[in-house]
Design a protein around this motif. Sequence first.
Motif, PDB file in Angstrom:
ATOM      1  N   LEU A 160       0.831  -1.207   0.000  1.00 54.04           N
ATOM      2  CA  LEU A 160       0.000   0.000   0.000  1.00 54.04           C
ATOM      3  C   LEU A 160       0.867   1.259   0.000  1.00 54.04           C
ATOM      4  CD1 LEU A 160      -2.693  -1.146   2.589  1.00 54.04           C
ATOM      5  CD2 LEU A 160      -3.052  -0.806   0.134  1.00 54.04           C
ATOM      6  N   PRO A 161       0.384   2.316  -0.688  1.00 57.38           N
ATOM      7  CA  PRO A 161      -0.963   2.547  -1.226  1.00 57.38           C
ATOM      8  C   PRO A 161      -1.213   1.947  -2.619  1.00 57.38           C
ATOM      9  CG  PRO A 161       0.350   4.498  -1.557  1.00 57.38           C
ATOM     10  CD  PRO A 161       1.214   3.549  -0.783  1.00 57.38           C
ATOM     11  N   GLN A 162      -0.302   1.120  -3.099  1.00 52.67           N
ATOM     12  CA  GLN A 162      -0.524   0.477  -4.389  1.00 52.67           C
ATOM     13  C   GLN A 162      -1.588  -0.610  -4.254  1.00 52.67           C
ATOM     14  OE1 GLN A 162       2.756  -1.911  -5.938  1.00 52.67           O
ATOM     15  NE2 GLN A 162       2.401  -1.090  -7.983  1.00 52.67           N
ATOM     16  N   TYR A 163      -2.463  -0.685  -5.246  1.00 49.87           N
ATOM     17  CA  TYR A 163      -3.487  -1.726  -5.336  1.00 49.87           C
ATOM     18  C   TYR A 163      -4.415  -1.787  -4.124  1.00 49.87           C
ATOM     19  CZ  TYR A 163      -0.774  -3.382  -9.343  1.00 49.87           C
ATOM     20  OH  TYR A 163      -0.120  -3.477 -10.541  1.00 49.87           O
ATOM     21  N   ARG A 164      -5.034  -0.660  -3.836  1.00 48.63           N
ATOM     22  CA  ARG A 164      -6.114  -0.666  -2.854  1.00 48.63           C
ATOM     23  C   ARG A 164      -7.353  -1.302  -3.486  1.00 48.63           C
ATOM     24  NH1 ARG A 164      -5.656   5.688  -0.962  1.00 48.63           N
ATOM     25  NH2 ARG A 164      -3.896   5.455   0.494  1.00 48.63           N
ATOM     26  N   GLY A 165      -7.982  -2.205  -2.760  1.00 49.08           N
ATOM     27  CA  GLY A 165      -9.184  -2.828  -3.300  1.00 49.08           C
ATOM     28  C   GLY A 165      -9.201  -4.327  -3.112  1.00 49.08           C
ATOM     29  N   ALA A 166     -10.155  -4.979  -3.776  1.00 53.33           N
ATOM     30  CA  ALA A 166     -10.468  -6.388  -3.523  1.00 53.33           C
ATOM     31  C   ALA A 166      -9.557  -7.382  -4.224  1.00 53.33           C
ATOM     32  CB  ALA A 166     -11.917  -6.660  -3.927  1.00 53.33           C
ATOM     33  N   ALA A 167      -8.818  -6.954  -5.256  1.00 53.64           N
ATOM     34  CA  ALA A 167      -8.079  -7.936  -6.072  1.00 53.64           C
ATOM     35  C   ALA A 167      -6.629  -7.521  -6.330  1.00 53.64           C
ATOM     36  CB  ALA A 167      -8.809  -8.134  -7.397  1.00 53.64           C
ATOM     37  N   PRO A 168      -5.853  -7.251  -5.284  1.00 50.72           N
ATOM     38  CA  PRO A 168      -4.476  -6.787  -5.496  1.00 50.72           C
ATOM     39  C   PRO A 168      -3.572  -7.817  -6.155  1.00 50.72           C
ATOM     40  CG  PRO A 168      -4.849  -7.286  -3.185  1.00 50.72           C
ATOM     41  CD  PRO A 168      -6.190  -7.336  -3.848  1.00 50.72           C
ATOM     42  N   ILE A 169      -3.771  -9.091  -5.843  1.00 54.75           N
ATOM     43  CA  ILE A 169      -2.914 -10.136  -6.412  1.00 54.75           C
ATOM     44  C   ILE A 169      -3.165 -10.264  -7.912  1.00 54.75           C
ATOM     45  CG2 ILE A 169      -2.273 -12.577  -6.324  1.00 54.75           C
ATOM     46  CD1 ILE A 169      -3.159 -12.575  -3.368  1.00 54.75           C
ATOM     47  N   GLN A 170      -4.426 -10.288  -8.285  1.00 49.58           N
ATOM     48  CA  GLN A 170      -4.775 -10.408  -9.710  1.00 49.58           C
ATOM     49  C   GLN A 170      -4.235  -9.240 -10.517  1.00 49.58           C
ATOM     50  OE1 GLN A 170      -6.852 -10.880  -7.098  1.00 49.58           O
ATOM     51  NE2 GLN A 170      -8.549 -12.259  -7.612  1.00 49.58           N
ATOM     52  N   TRP A 171      -4.355  -8.030  -9.999  1.00 49.39           N
ATOM     53  CA  TRP A 171      -3.908  -6.850 -10.744  1.00 49.39           C
ATOM     54  C   TRP A 171      -2.387  -6.807 -10.872  1.00 49.39           C
ATOM     55  CZ3 TRP A 171      -6.513  -3.702 -13.832  1.00 49.39           C
ATOM     56  CH2 TRP A 171      -7.910  -3.701 -13.738  1.00 49.39           C
ATOM     57  N   ALA A 172      -1.673  -7.235  -9.835  1.00 46.80           N
ATOM     58  CA  ALA A 172      -0.214  -7.293  -9.928  1.00 46.80           C
ATOM     59  C   ALA A 172       0.221  -8.241 -11.027  1.00 46.80           C
ATOM     60  CB  ALA A 172       0.380  -7.713  -8.583  1.00 46.80           C
ATOM     61  N   LEU A 173      -0.460  -9.373 -11.150  1.00 47.03           N
ATOM     62  CA  LEU A 173      -0.139 -10.345 -12.201  1.00 47.03           C
ATOM     63  C   LEU A 173      -0.540  -9.822 -13.583  1.00 47.03           C
ATOM     64  CD1 LEU A 173      -1.271 -13.601 -10.367  1.00 47.03           C
ATOM     65  CD2 LEU A 173       1.070 -13.065 -11.075  1.00 47.03           C
ATOM     66  N   MET A 174      -1.723  -9.261 -13.690  1.00 46.52           N
ATOM     67  CA  MET A 174      -2.191  -8.762 -14.987  1.00 46.52           C
ATOM     68  C   MET A 174      -1.325  -7.621 -15.504  1.00 46.52           C
ATOM     69  SD  MET A 174      -6.367  -8.962 -14.949  1.00 46.52           S
ATOM     70  CE  MET A 174      -6.583  -7.806 -13.616  1.00 46.52           C
ATOM     71  N   ASN A 175      -0.779  -6.835 -14.594  1.00 43.99           N
ATOM     72  CA  ASN A 175       0.061  -5.708 -14.990  1.00 43.99           C
ATOM     73  C   ASN A 175       1.516  -6.088 -15.203  1.00 43.99           C
ATOM     74  OD1 ASN A 175      -2.076  -3.909 -14.983  1.00 43.99           O
ATOM     75  ND2 ASN A 175      -1.751  -3.252 -12.868  1.00 43.99           N
ATOM     76  N   GLY A 176       1.852  -7.360 -14.999  1.00 39.26           N
ATOM     77  CA  GLY A 176       3.219  -7.810 -15.242  1.00 39.26           C
ATOM     78  C   GLY A 176       4.240  -7.292 -14.247  1.00 39.26           C
ATOM     79  N   ASP A 177       3.803  -7.013 -13.015  1.00 37.84           N
ATOM     80  CA  ASP A 177       4.720  -6.492 -12.003  1.00 37.84           C
ATOM     81  C   ASP A 177       5.804  -7.516 -11.657  1.00 37.84           C
ATOM     82  OD1 ASP A 177       3.054  -4.329 -12.021  1.00 37.84           O
ATOM     83  OD2 ASP A 177       2.275  -4.614  -9.994  1.00 37.84           O
ATOM     84  N   LYS A 178       6.967  -7.019 -11.311  1.00 41.52           N
ATOM     85  CA  LYS A 178       8.085  -7.883 -10.926  1.00 41.52           C
ATOM     86  C   LYS A 178       8.150  -8.110  -9.420  1.00 41.52           C
ATOM     87  CE  LYS A 178       9.453  -8.157 -15.176  1.00 41.52           C
ATOM     88  NZ  LYS A 178       9.160  -9.414 -15.935  1.00 41.52           N
TER      89      LYS A 178
END
Length: 207
Positions: A110-128
């Motif tokens: 935090l404050p990155q990916y506030r909300g219900a699906a932080p794991i999914q968004w990190a993967l979809m965005n290709g985060d390292k």
Amino acid sequence: MRVAFMGNPNFAISSLERILQSRHHVIAVISNFPRPMGRKKILKHTEVGSYTIKNNIELIELDSFDDDDIYKKIVSLDIDIFVVVAFRILPEKYISIPRFGSINLHASLLPQYRGAAPIQWALMNGDKTTGVSVFMIEKKVDTGKIIYQKKVDINESDNFESLSNKLSHLGAEVILKGLNSIEDGTYNLFEQDNTLSTRAPKISKEM
């Protein structure tokens, strides 16, 4: 400390297990009310609820936050702190029940990916990299002061299951560190920088 643990899915069980093995006392576990599942619509407990029953811990299954009987029962437990892992958004009257407030484990830095699906968004965005955050719950979702954070690499082979498992175990370590520091009075709180916040809303099947 006297802890009430709040959680629903398997992701939360690592944290619950770690607290049960610690110097703190889990007085009760609060989880969602059983829901009808499958073609036969058989009532099924949450994964946290099933684990709690199996281990003979007091389970409070909460349907509505407006249920006065459940609210009074939770107040009567004389809890020091709520530990919330993948549960629901707590209303203000619940946040303030425990003596030391309520803490939450969130599967992002935090404050990155506030909300219900932080794991999914990190993967979809290709985060390292990603991580976990333990913070004090405030009225506005995922905005509370940070107690601890810990970073972890995302491997190219990681999917939702593997990354969830990694963050679940990492989160259990950080939750216990947070509890210990609150009881000892050695913790420091850090404000989130709202200008750096990003959202992680629930994803749809189409997405």
